[in-house]
Design an enzyme around this catalytic site. Structure first.
Site, PDB file in Angstrom:
ATOM      1  N   GLU A 149       0.848  -1.202   0.000  1.00  0.00           N
ATOM      2  CA  GLU A 149       0.000   0.000   0.000  1.00  0.00           C
ATOM      3  C   GLU A 149       0.885   1.255   0.000  1.00  0.00           C
ATOM      4  O   GLU A 149       1.933   1.271   0.655  1.00  0.00           O
ATOM      5  CB  GLU A 149      -0.836  -0.058   1.282  1.00  0.00           C
ATOM      6  CG  GLU A 149      -1.790   1.091   1.523  1.00  0.00           C
ATOM      7  CD  GLU A 149      -2.539   0.939   2.852  1.00  0.00           C
ATOM      8  OE1 GLU A 149      -2.156   0.067   3.681  1.00  0.00           O
ATOM      9  OE2 GLU A 149      -3.507   1.689   3.068  1.00  0.00           O
ATOM     10  N   LYS A 168      -9.308   2.818  -2.101  1.00  0.00           N
ATOM     11  CA  LYS A 168      -9.630   2.138  -0.835  1.00  0.00           C
ATOM     12  C   LYS A 168     -10.958   2.645  -0.284  1.00  0.00           C
ATOM     13  O   LYS A 168     -11.159   3.858  -0.123  1.00  0.00           O
ATOM     14  CB  LYS A 168      -8.501   2.394   0.150  1.00  0.00           C
ATOM     15  CG  LYS A 168      -8.563   1.616   1.449  1.00  0.00           C
ATOM     16  CD  LYS A 168      -7.299   1.920   2.276  1.00  0.00           C
ATOM     17  CE  LYS A 168      -7.228   1.111   3.559  1.00  0.00           C
ATOM     18  NZ  LYS A 168      -5.959   1.393   4.301  1.00  0.00           N
ATOM     19  N   CYS A 204      -5.530  -3.246   2.281  1.00  0.00           N
ATOM     20  CA  CYS A 204      -5.347  -3.256   3.731  1.00  0.00           C
ATOM     21  C   CYS A 204      -6.667  -3.404   4.514  1.00  0.00           C
ATOM     22  O   CYS A 204      -7.253  -4.476   4.517  1.00  0.00           O
ATOM     23  CB  CYS A 204      -4.572  -2.017   4.154  1.00  0.00           C
ATOM     24  SG  CYS A 204      -3.729  -2.202   5.759  1.00  0.00           S
TER      25      CYS A 204
END
Lengths: 278, 278
Positions: B45, B117, B150
């Site tokens: 990330e 995200k 994540c």
């Protein structure tokens, strides 16, 4: 919610068709758990009849209605005798004449909930009708107990529903058939329960069974997992009877925070999850 | 789908703000992975900028638009040079002037997908705007690659969406901050990924990072998990750089059967899952 709640998960040796012996094994386990101060005792799936039926006829001959059920009567008596809550699986003959792989929560001489397994495993599909209700969530003096059965746990949507329904602890009667486990690894069934406890910040208490039945062997994965996803007791992962107990602060399950800015439930993006229901 | 697909997951030492060094670390990792025959290389990330920003201003100064992006240009060149697919995270300046914690899949000199995200962790909420799209799923010659970042992985609904969208493997750039792990236990982050791979019968390749950044330490949990929920490579769980590779038969992810009568997707009861979207 201030005091610790003692949760027990019992791994029993059961035998298909030997209902009297199976009930006796459950009673002995409840007694042992109560001796450790258990507030909630979790018993395996189908823990009155056993699991590996020869077919529908054998299961039908062993099933009984929830409303007049010798197994539930026995658990009511145990709940009174030991002042504890019993959650376990039984073979239910529905009022519709169908069979259900069911579980009940019994407390204070009362059957507080009967839940019918919604996701059926393998040959269960030849015997049982799947339930159409959500996972049960029952309010008790020490907290809220969710209830689901074995393969239900493989559907993260189901555990999420229990958490959204307010469950502090999910009681999970299971009969986990054994699959090969790579050396040094923990069985996938246990890993899955750890993850689901952590993702929902709930406790999960799994009661599995032991002793091969008609050629089927079991994980023996009885375990009590905390809301951080780590085991508090077990996993047993051995082919033996066991009564695990763990003192649990169920108030921890009311705190869904992961950081000052994160919460496992309110951080969800439900508006984006629509396809999960299609 | 007949041949094995070599998947690589790279654990990198990154440094916030040192974009040139971070890009060089990524390039070296892609080269090493390609040396092992990697068809797909997963990077962490925010692997161009680092993670622990002092605030919005610092992140903004480091971000670049997806359409004209030095990091994505570098990955395009790497994808051509090594004939491999690169999936990794970068700091995106949106055309709306907002910042996104994004990831891309780059192959054959093309950016095939940019994903933003959707679930933001902690101080990310002060810097980034969450994405409003589903996890990306990109079709490639060797199979379908899903993409999420994540904290997205902590939402089983999200991984399920990728699986329902046809992903054979989920590429997951992460920066997993370290939390205490009980002795003898595997970090909860890794356990969670194992469970999600197993529940969806997909591969998941996680690229984490290492080396403390402004006081934040990392799990170092880079891992490649198979559709049975067991690691094929890793987890590293050490504070060092690593390039893991695993030959993966992605066809296994097309087989959702658990038994002759069970399938992890068709056994779902979506009509009962409605509250998950509320």
């Amino acid at each position: 919610m201030e005091r610790m709640t003692v949760i027990a998960a019992c791994q029993l040796a059961l035998s298909v068709g030997d209902v009297a012996a199976n009930r006796a094994a459950a009673a002995a386990a409840v007694a042992e758990a109560a001796g450790h101060g258990a507030d909630l005792v979790v018993l395996p799936e189908l823990c009155d009849t056993g699991y590996v039926f020869s077919g529908l006829a054998e299961a039908r001959a062993l099933a009984a209605p929830a409303a007049d059920n010798p197994t539930l009567r026995a658990w009511r008596a145990l709940s009174m005798q030991y002042a504890t809550v019993v959650a376990g699986g039984f073979c239910e003959l529905g009022e519709d004449g169908r069979l259900y792989n069911s579980a009940a929560v019994v407390a204070g001489d009362e059957v507080l909930a009967v839940y019918r397994k919604a996701h059926l495993w393998d040959a269960e599909k030849l015997v049982f009708t799947p339930g159409d209700g959500p996972p049960a969530v029952v309010s008790l003096p020490f907290g809220r107990v969710g209830l689901m059965i074995c393969y239900d746990l493989e559907f993260p949507e189901w555990v999420r529903l229990a958490a959204l329904g307010g469950a502090d602890v999910v009681a999970a009667p299971v009969n986990w058939p054994a699959f090969p486990v790579p050396a040094g690894e923990r069985p996938a069934d246990v890993v899955r329960v750890q993850a689901e406890a952590g993702m929902n910040r709930i406790f999960i208490a799994v009661a599995d069974r032991c002793r091969a039945e008609r050629g089927v062997t079991w994980v023996g994965g009885t375990v009590i997992v905390g809301p951080d996803g780590y085991p508090l007791a077990g996993p047993v992962t051995a082919d033996r009877q066991a009564v695990l107990t763990a003192p649990c602060n169920l108030a921890e399950a009311r705190d869904k925070a992961l950081s000052t800015r994160n919460d496992v439930l309110t951080d969800r993006r439900p508006a984006l999850y629509g396809p999960v229901t299609q």
